[in-house]
Design a protein around this motif. Structure first.
Motif, PDB file in Angstrom:
ATOM      1  N   PHE A  35       0.825  -1.202   0.000  1.00 48.27           N
ATOM      2  CA  PHE A  35       0.000   0.000   0.000  1.00 48.27           C
ATOM      3  C   PHE A  35       0.866   1.261   0.000  1.00 48.27           C
ATOM      4  O   PHE A  35       0.679   2.164  -0.823  1.00 48.27           O
ATOM      5  N   VAL A  36       1.848   1.310   0.895  1.00 46.48           N
ATOM      6  CA  VAL A  36       2.722   2.485   0.986  1.00 46.48           C
ATOM      7  C   VAL A  36       3.570   2.612  -0.276  1.00 46.48           C
ATOM      8  O   VAL A  36       3.755   3.718  -0.799  1.00 46.48           O
ATOM      9  N   THR A  37       4.052   1.496  -0.804  1.00 47.38           N
ATOM     10  CA  THR A  37       4.830   1.527  -2.040  1.00 47.38           C
ATOM     11  C   THR A  37       4.002   2.114  -3.174  1.00 47.38           C
ATOM     12  O   THR A  37       4.477   2.959  -3.951  1.00 47.38           O
ATOM     13  N   ARG A  38       2.742   1.690  -3.280  1.00 48.46           N
ATOM     14  CA  ARG A  38       1.857   2.220  -4.326  1.00 48.46           C
ATOM     15  C   ARG A  38       1.620   3.716  -4.138  1.00 48.46           C
ATOM     16  O   ARG A  38       1.612   4.487  -5.118  1.00 48.46           O
ATOM     17  N   LEU A  39       1.443   4.165  -2.902  1.00 42.17           N
ATOM     18  CA  LEU A  39       1.267   5.597  -2.651  1.00 42.17           C
ATOM     19  C   LEU A  39       2.492   6.393  -3.097  1.00 42.17           C
ATOM     20  O   LEU A  39       2.365   7.466  -3.705  1.00 42.17           O
ATOM     21  N   ILE A  40       3.670   5.879  -2.803  1.00 45.44           N
ATOM     22  CA  ILE A  40       4.900   6.565  -3.206  1.00 45.44           C
ATOM     23  C   ILE A  40       5.009   6.590  -4.725  1.00 45.44           C
ATOM     24  O   ILE A  40       5.330   7.632  -5.318  1.00 45.44           O
ATOM     25  N   GLN A  41       4.738   5.452  -5.376  1.00 43.21           N
ATOM     26  CA  GLN A  41       4.797   5.411  -6.836  1.00 43.21           C
ATOM     27  C   GLN A  41       3.805   6.396  -7.455  1.00 43.21           C
ATOM     28  O   GLN A  41       4.134   7.098  -8.424  1.00 43.21           O
ATOM     29  N   ASN A  42       2.595   6.470  -6.909  1.00 47.36           N
ATOM     30  CA  ASN A  42       1.588   7.412  -7.420  1.00 47.36           C
ATOM     31  C   ASN A  42       2.034   8.855  -7.226  1.00 47.36           C
ATOM     32  O   ASN A  42       1.825   9.703  -8.106  1.00 47.36           O
ATOM     33  N   SER A  43       2.655   9.156  -6.094  1.00 47.96           N
ATOM     34  CA  SER A  43       3.141  10.516  -5.839  1.00 47.96           C
ATOM     35  C   SER A  43       4.241  10.901  -6.816  1.00 47.96           C
ATOM     36  O   SER A  43       4.272  12.024  -7.322  1.00 47.96           O
ATOM     37  N   TYR A  47       4.001  13.880  -9.603  1.00 45.97           N
ATOM     38  CA  TYR A  47       5.008  14.936  -9.637  1.00 45.97           C
ATOM     39  C   TYR A  47       5.619  15.033 -11.036  1.00 45.97           C
ATOM     40  O   TYR A  47       5.775  16.120 -11.586  1.00 45.97           O
ATOM     41  N   GLU A  48       5.977  13.871 -11.608  1.00 42.47           N
ATOM     42  CA  GLU A  48       6.622  13.877 -12.917  1.00 42.47           C
ATOM     43  C   GLU A  48       5.687  14.360 -14.018  1.00 42.47           C
ATOM     44  O   GLU A  48       6.140  14.989 -14.981  1.00 42.47           O
TER      45      GLU A  48
END
Length: 77
Positions: A35-43, A47-48
């Protein structure tokens, strides 16, 4: 992803926030880590989209040798 590409970290997070995030992860059928990994990837993706691609990190063997190194830690038993 090969296991050698994984970095273990220690996330410090408020207990109530952690508990609520674990519940939300379960709602999505994910582990807390996924879940946290997906949140970081989405962020990062968001941003990009807005600001352009982030620079790629240097491989560890190309980093300056004068950077401080983390102390070696013995595994917990």
């Amino acid at each position: 992803m090969p296991k050698t590409d994984i970095t273990c970290t220690q996330l410090r997070i408020e207990s109530a926030l952690f508990s609520r995030a674990k519940i939300l992860a379960a709602v999505y059928g994910d582990s807390f880590n996924s879940f946290v990994t997906r949140l970081i990837q989405n962020s990062i993706s968001q941003y990009e989209k807005e600001h352009g691609e982030l620079p790629k990190p240097l491989p560890a063997d190309e980093l300056s040798s004068d950077l401080p190194k983390a102390p070696n830690r013995r595994p917990r038993v």
